[in-house]
Design a protein around this motif. Structure first.
Motif, short mmCIF file in Angstrom:
data_model
loop_
_atom_site.label_atom_id
_atom_site.label_comp_id
_atom_site.label_asym_id
_atom_site.label_seq_id
_atom_site.Cartn_x
_atom_site.Cartn_y
_atom_site.Cartn_z
N ASN A 84 63.21 47.92 51.69
CA ASN A 84 63.98 48.71 50.72
C ASN A 84 63.11 49.26 49.59
N LYS B 175 61.62 52.48 50.76
CA LYS B 175 62.67 53.51 50.84
C LYS B 175 63.03 54.02 49.45
N GLY C 23 67.32 61.14 55.48
CA GLY C 23 68.29 60.11 55.85
C GLY C 23 68.39 59.04 54.79
N TRP C 24 67.23 58.60 54.27
CA TRP C 24 67.24 57.61 53.20
C TRP C 24 67.91 58.16 51.95
N LYS D 274 71.68 58.11 52.48
CA LYS D 274 72.23 56.75 52.41
C LYS D 274 72.22 56.21 50.98
N SER D 275 71.33 56.74 50.14
CA SER D 275 71.27 56.27 48.75
C SER D 275 72.33 56.95 47.89
#
Length: 55
Positions: free
Chosen positions: A15, A18, A48-49, A52-53
């Protein structure tokens, strides 16, 4: 595996990596493509990250 088969390896990232990548992208000092290249990830992975955040 024959020479016509493609091997897909899924890389796992922690994480912290990311979050760092997303933070760099949000700062906007460099294009996402450069950030991804420097971190040796695909732009698709970076986006994508970011998705998702919640950004």
């Amino acid at each position: 595996m024959s020479r016509f088969e493609v091997s897909h390896v899924t890389q796992k990232y922690d994480n912290d990596i990311k979050l760092h990548a997303v933070q760099l992208a949000l700062e906007g000092h460099e294009p996402a493509s450069e950030i991804a290249r420097d971190l040796r990830i695909s732009v698709k992975t970076l986006y994508g990250w970011m998705a998702k955040s919640g950004t």
